[in-house]
Design a protein around this motif. Structure first.
Motif, PDB file in Angstrom:
ATOM      1  N   ILE A 175       0.848  -1.197   0.000  1.00  0.00           N
ATOM      2  CA  ILE A 175       0.000   0.000   0.000  1.00  0.00           C
ATOM      3  C   ILE A 175       0.876   1.237   0.000  1.00  0.00           C
ATOM      4  O   ILE A 175       1.719   1.432   0.883  1.00  0.00           O
ATOM      5  N   LYS A 176       0.693   2.061  -0.999  1.00  0.00           N
ATOM      6  CA  LYS A 176       1.488   3.287  -1.125  1.00  0.00           C
ATOM      7  C   LYS A 176       0.787   4.421  -0.392  1.00  0.00           C
ATOM      8  O   LYS A 176      -0.412   4.637  -0.553  1.00  0.00           O
ATOM      9  N   THR A 177       1.540   5.125   0.425  1.00  0.00           N
ATOM     10  CA  THR A 177       0.987   6.264   1.157  1.00  0.00           C
ATOM     11  C   THR A 177       1.855   7.488   0.939  1.00  0.00           C
ATOM     12  O   THR A 177       3.081   7.408   0.953  1.00  0.00           O
ATOM     13  N   GLU A 178       1.178   8.608   0.747  1.00  0.00           N
ATOM     14  CA  GLU A 178       1.907   9.854   0.609  1.00  0.00           C
ATOM     15  C   GLU A 178       2.220  10.418   1.997  1.00  0.00           C
ATOM     16  O   GLU A 178       1.859   9.853   3.015  1.00  0.00           O
ATOM     17  N   ARG A 179       2.881  11.541   2.012  1.00  0.00           N
ATOM     18  CA  ARG A 179       3.259  12.188   3.270  1.00  0.00           C
ATOM     19  C   ARG A 179       2.004  12.485   4.110  1.00  0.00           C
ATOM     20  O   ARG A 179       0.975  12.867   3.582  1.00  0.00           O
ATOM     21  N   ASN A 180       2.114  12.303   5.425  1.00  0.00           N
ATOM     22  CA  ASN A 180       1.036  12.557   6.386  1.00  0.00           C
ATOM     23  C   ASN A 180      -0.064  11.492   6.367  1.00  0.00           C
ATOM     24  O   ASN A 180      -1.082  11.647   7.039  1.00  0.00           O
ATOM     25  N   ARG A 181       0.090  10.417   5.599  1.00  0.00           N
ATOM     26  CA  ARG A 181      -0.888   9.336   5.619  1.00  0.00           C
ATOM     27  C   ARG A 181      -0.228   8.104   6.239  1.00  0.00           C
ATOM     28  O   ARG A 181       0.866   7.722   5.862  1.00  0.00           O
ATOM     29  N   VAL A 182      -0.909   7.498   7.211  1.00  0.00           N
ATOM     30  CA  VAL A 182      -0.348   6.355   7.928  1.00  0.00           C
ATOM     31  C   VAL A 182      -1.245   5.135   7.743  1.00  0.00           C
ATOM     32  O   VAL A 182      -2.457   5.254   7.535  1.00  0.00           O
ATOM     33  N   ILE A 183      -0.624   3.947   7.827  1.00  0.00           N
ATOM     34  CA  ILE A 183      -1.351   2.682   7.723  1.00  0.00           C
ATOM     35  C   ILE A 183      -1.796   2.248   9.117  1.00  0.00           C
ATOM     36  O   ILE A 183      -1.007   2.212  10.061  1.00  0.00           O
ATOM     37  N   LEU A 184      -3.077   1.892   9.258  1.00  0.00           N
ATOM     38  CA  LEU A 184      -3.634   1.452  10.529  1.00  0.00           C
ATOM     39  C   LEU A 184      -4.540   0.236  10.294  1.00  0.00           C
ATOM     40  O   LEU A 184      -4.744  -0.177   9.149  1.00  0.00           O
ATOM     41  N   TYR A 185      -5.064  -0.317  11.402  1.00  0.00           N
ATOM     42  CA  TYR A 185      -5.879  -1.523  11.324  1.00  0.00           C
ATOM     43  C   TYR A 185      -7.180  -1.316  12.104  1.00  0.00           C
ATOM     44  O   TYR A 185      -7.191  -0.699  13.175  1.00  0.00           O
ATOM     45  N   ILE A 245      -3.532  12.437   8.270  1.00  0.00           N
ATOM     46  CA  ILE A 245      -3.637  13.147   9.546  1.00  0.00           C
ATOM     47  C   ILE A 245      -3.354  14.641   9.414  1.00  0.00           C
ATOM     48  O   ILE A 245      -3.360  15.360  10.414  1.00  0.00           O
ATOM     49  N   SER A 246      -3.121  15.100   8.187  1.00  0.00           N
ATOM     50  CA  SER A 246      -2.882  16.531   7.999  1.00  0.00           C
ATOM     51  C   SER A 246      -4.174  17.306   8.208  1.00  0.00           C
ATOM     52  O   SER A 246      -5.268  16.804   7.971  1.00  0.00           O
ATOM     53  N   ASP A 247      -4.044  18.533   8.688  1.00  0.00           N
ATOM     54  CA  ASP A 247      -5.173  19.454   8.871  1.00  0.00           C
ATOM     55  C   ASP A 247      -6.203  18.955   9.875  1.00  0.00           C
ATOM     56  O   ASP A 247      -7.364  19.379   9.832  1.00  0.00           O
ATOM     57  N   LEU A 248      -5.806  18.079  10.784  1.00  0.00           N
ATOM     58  CA  LEU A 248      -6.716  17.634  11.829  1.00  0.00           C
ATOM     59  C   LEU A 248      -6.284  18.210  13.170  1.00  0.00           C
ATOM     60  O   LEU A 248      -5.091  18.299  13.472  1.00  0.00           O
ATOM     61  N   ASP A 249      -7.257  18.596  13.970  1.00  0.00           N
ATOM     62  CA  ASP A 249      -6.976  19.057  15.330  1.00  0.00           C
ATOM     63  C   ASP A 249      -6.757  17.815  16.184  1.00  0.00           C
ATOM     64  O   ASP A 249      -7.705  17.076  16.472  1.00  0.00           O
ATOM     65  N   GLY A 302     -13.807  18.636  21.197  1.00  0.00           N
ATOM     66  CA  GLY A 302     -13.562  19.489  20.041  1.00  0.00           C
ATOM     67  C   GLY A 302     -12.417  19.030  19.149  1.00  0.00           C
ATOM     68  O   GLY A 302     -12.177  19.635  18.099  1.00  0.00           O
ATOM     69  N   LYS A 303     -11.718  17.959  19.550  1.00  0.00           N
ATOM     70  CA  LYS A 303     -10.611  17.445  18.745  1.00  0.00           C
ATOM     71  C   LYS A 303     -11.144  16.517  17.646  1.00  0.00           C
ATOM     72  O   LYS A 303     -12.159  15.855  17.823  1.00  0.00           O
ATOM     73  N   ASP A 304     -10.445  16.510  16.526  1.00  0.00           N
ATOM     74  CA  ASP A 304     -10.801  15.592  15.440  1.00  0.00           C
ATOM     75  C   ASP A 304     -10.225  14.201  15.663  1.00  0.00           C
ATOM     76  O   ASP A 304     -10.842  13.186  15.310  1.00  0.00           O
ATOM     77  N   LEU A 305      -9.019  14.164  16.245  1.00  0.00           N
ATOM     78  CA  LEU A 305      -8.277  12.908  16.369  1.00  0.00           C
ATOM     79  C   LEU A 305      -7.603  12.824  17.729  1.00  0.00           C
ATOM     80  O   LEU A 305      -6.933  13.764  18.162  1.00  0.00           O
ATOM     81  N   ALA A 306      -7.799  11.712  18.407  1.00  0.00           N
ATOM     82  CA  ALA A 306      -7.082  11.425  19.650  1.00  0.00           C
ATOM     83  C   ALA A 306      -6.171  10.234  19.418  1.00  0.00           C
ATOM     84  O   ALA A 306      -6.584   9.236  18.809  1.00  0.00           O
ATOM     85  N   ILE A 307      -4.937  10.337  19.887  1.00  0.00           N
ATOM     86  CA  ILE A 307      -3.953   9.264  19.726  1.00  0.00           C
ATOM     87  C   ILE A 307      -3.438   8.883  21.113  1.00  0.00           C
ATOM     88  O   ILE A 307      -2.969   9.740  21.863  1.00  0.00           O
ATOM     89  N   GLY A 308      -3.541   7.618  21.461  1.00  0.00           N
ATOM     90  CA  GLY A 308      -3.056   7.170  22.763  1.00  0.00           C
ATOM     91  C   GLY A 308      -2.902   5.668  22.799  1.00  0.00           C
ATOM     92  O   GLY A 308      -3.230   4.961  21.843  1.00  0.00           O
ATOM     93  N   SER A 309      -2.420   5.153  23.921  1.00  0.00           N
ATOM     94  CA  SER A 309      -2.181   3.717  24.074  1.00  0.00           C
ATOM     95  C   SER A 309      -3.480   2.925  23.991  1.00  0.00           C
ATOM     96  O   SER A 309      -4.554   3.422  24.325  1.00  0.00           O
ATOM     97  N   ILE A 310      -3.358   1.691  23.543  1.00  0.00           N
ATOM     98  CA  ILE A 310      -4.485   0.767  23.484  1.00  0.00           C
ATOM     99  C   ILE A 310      -4.520  -0.077  24.759  1.00  0.00           C
ATOM    100  O   ILE A 310      -3.486  -0.596  25.182  1.00  0.00           O
ATOM    101  N   ALA A 311      -5.701  -0.201  25.360  1.00  0.00           N
ATOM    102  CA  ALA A 311      -5.868  -1.132  26.482  1.00  0.00           C
ATOM    103  C   ALA A 311      -6.074  -2.524  25.889  1.00  0.00           C
ATOM    104  O   ALA A 311      -7.195  -2.978  25.709  1.00  0.00           O
ATOM    105  N   ASN A 312      -4.964  -3.185  25.554  1.00  0.00           N
ATOM    106  CA  ASN A 312      -5.073  -4.493  24.897  1.00  0.00           C
ATOM    107  C   ASN A 312      -5.536  -5.568  25.879  1.00  0.00           C
ATOM    108  O   ASN A 312      -5.898  -5.270  27.014  1.00  0.00           O
ATOM    109  N   ASP A 313      -5.548  -6.821  25.444  1.00  0.00           N
ATOM    110  CA  ASP A 313      -6.115  -7.892  26.261  1.00  0.00           C
ATOM    111  C   ASP A 313      -5.473  -7.980  27.647  1.00  0.00           C
ATOM    112  O   ASP A 313      -6.158  -8.247  28.628  1.00  0.00           O
TER     113      ASP A 313
END
Length: 291
Positions: free
Chosen positions: A74-84, A137-141, A180-191
Motif C-alpha cells: 500500500i502506497k501512502t503519501e506524506r502525512n498518511r499512515v497505515i492502521l488496522y 492526519i494533515s489538517d486535523l486538530d 472538540g478534537k478531530d483525532l485522539a492518539i493514545g495507548s491501546i488497552a489491549n487484552d
C-alpha cells in the motif's frame, strides 16, 4: 490462505506428501490448498489447527505477518499512515464516529497501529471483518495522550467511572481533555492491559502500579477519529478475510492474554502494595477540592 498453509507446513519441515499423511488427506488435496484452487473445509481446518498445536507452529505470528505483508504494497503519501480496524459486524456505507459511548476515548472510529489488538477483539464474532486502512492526519486538530495516569483518567471518564465527582475541577478536566478534537492518539488497552486497568478502577491496584504496568508493556497506539471531518480522512485500503483456523487461533491467544493480564495484575499488587493512590482516593480528593 494458501500462503499461510504453505508456511505452516514449511515451519515444521514437512513435504506435501508428509503433510498429507499427517492430516489424513491426499497429496493432491494439499497441493490444491497451497495453490489456492480450493480452501480446506471446517473439519480440515480443525485438523490443521490440531497439527499446529502438536508441532508448536507459531500460528499467531504467521497470521500477524500475513496481515503486515498485505499492508506492505500500500502506497501512502506524506502525512498518511497505515492502521488496522476491526468491526464486529463489518463496515457499510460512510465511515462515521459512531462506536458505543463507553469506549476508551468516547464515541469515535477506532483504529490501531498493531493488527493484533483488533484481531483478538473481533475474533469471537462470526460476522466480524478486519480491515487495513490509511489515514491522512494533515489538517486535523489532534491530541496525543501520554501513557501515564492522564491516559488512565481519560479512559475512566469515558467509561463512566467518574460520575460521582461530576462538577469537580478534576471531572471537568477530563471531560474537556479531547473535546472538540478531530483525532485522539493514545495507548491501546489491549487484552492484558484491559484487566490491569479494570483492577485500578476496582481498587485492587494503585495509580503507581498502573503506571508501572504501562511502562512494562509494549502497547500499541490507537488513532480515534472523533469527528466526521476526521472520519472523512480514513480510506479503507482492503478487507482481510479470516478463516476459521485463524479465528480459532486468535480466540486462544485472546484468552491467553487475559490470563497473562490476571497474573501480571496480581504480581503488580505484590510489588507496589501501598505505593501511590487508589482510584477512589483520587476521586475523594477531587470532591474535597484537591486535584
Amino acid at each position: 490462505m494458501q500462503e499461510l498453509l504453505k508456511q505452516i507446513r514449511e515451519s515444521v519441515g514437512f513435504s506435501q506428501v508428509t503433510m498429507a499423511d499427517e492430516l489424513g488427506v491426499s497429496f493432491a488435496t494439499i497441493n490444491r490448498w497451497e495453490n489456492g484452487h480450493v480452501l480446506p473445509n471446517r473439519l480440515a481446518q480443525e485438523r490443521i489447527y490440531d497439527f499446529c498445536v502438536k508441532h508448536s507452529v507459531p500460528l499467531y505470528d504467521l497470521i500477524i505477518q500475513r496481515v503486515l505483508n498485505a499492508a506492505k504494497p500500500i502506497k501512502t503519501e506524506r502525512n498518511r499512515v497505515i492502521l488496522y480496524h476491526g468491526s464486529k459486524a463489518g463496515l457499510s456505507g460512510k465511515i462515521e464516529p459512531k462506536s458505543r459511548d463507553k469506549c476508551d476515548f468516547g464515541k469515535g472510529f477506532y483504529m490501531g497501529t498493531e493488527p493484533g489488538q483488533p484481531l483478538t477483539l473481533i475474533c469471537d464474532f462470526p460476522k466480524s471483518e478486519f480491515y487495513i486502512v490509511s489515514v491522512d492526519i494533515s489538517d486535523l486538530d489532534t491530541v496525543e495522550i501520554p501513557a501515564d495516569i492522564e491516559w488512565a483518567m481519560i479512559v475512566a471518564y469515558h467509561r463512566g467511572r467518574m460520575e460521582r465527582i461530576k462538577g469537580t475541577t478534576l471531572y471537568e478536566k477530563y471531560k474537556n481533555y479531547i473535546l472538540g478534537k478531530d483525532l485522539a492518539i493514545g495507548s491501546i488497552a489491549n487484552d492484558r492491559m484491559f484487566y490491569v486497568i479494570d483492577n485500578f478502577f476496582q481498587e485492587l491496584i494503585t495509580d503507581q502500579a498502573l503506571v508501572g504496568s504501562l511502562s512494562a508493556l509494549q502497547l500499541g497506539r490507537q488513532y480515534v477519529m472523533l469527528t466526521q471531518k476526521g472520519c472523512d480522512k480514513v480510506k479503507v485500503e482492503m478487507k482481510v478475510d479470516l478463516s476459521w483456523l485463524e479465528r480459532k487461533c486468535l480466540q486462544v491467544v485472546s484468552e491467553e492474554n487475559r490470563i497473562k493480564g490476571v497474573n501480571m495484575a496480581n504480581e503488580i499488587c505484590k510489588n507496589y502494595r501501598r505505593e501511590g493512590k487508589f482510584f477512589d482516593e483520587i476521586l475523594d480528593s477531587a470532591l474535597k477540592g484537591g486535584e
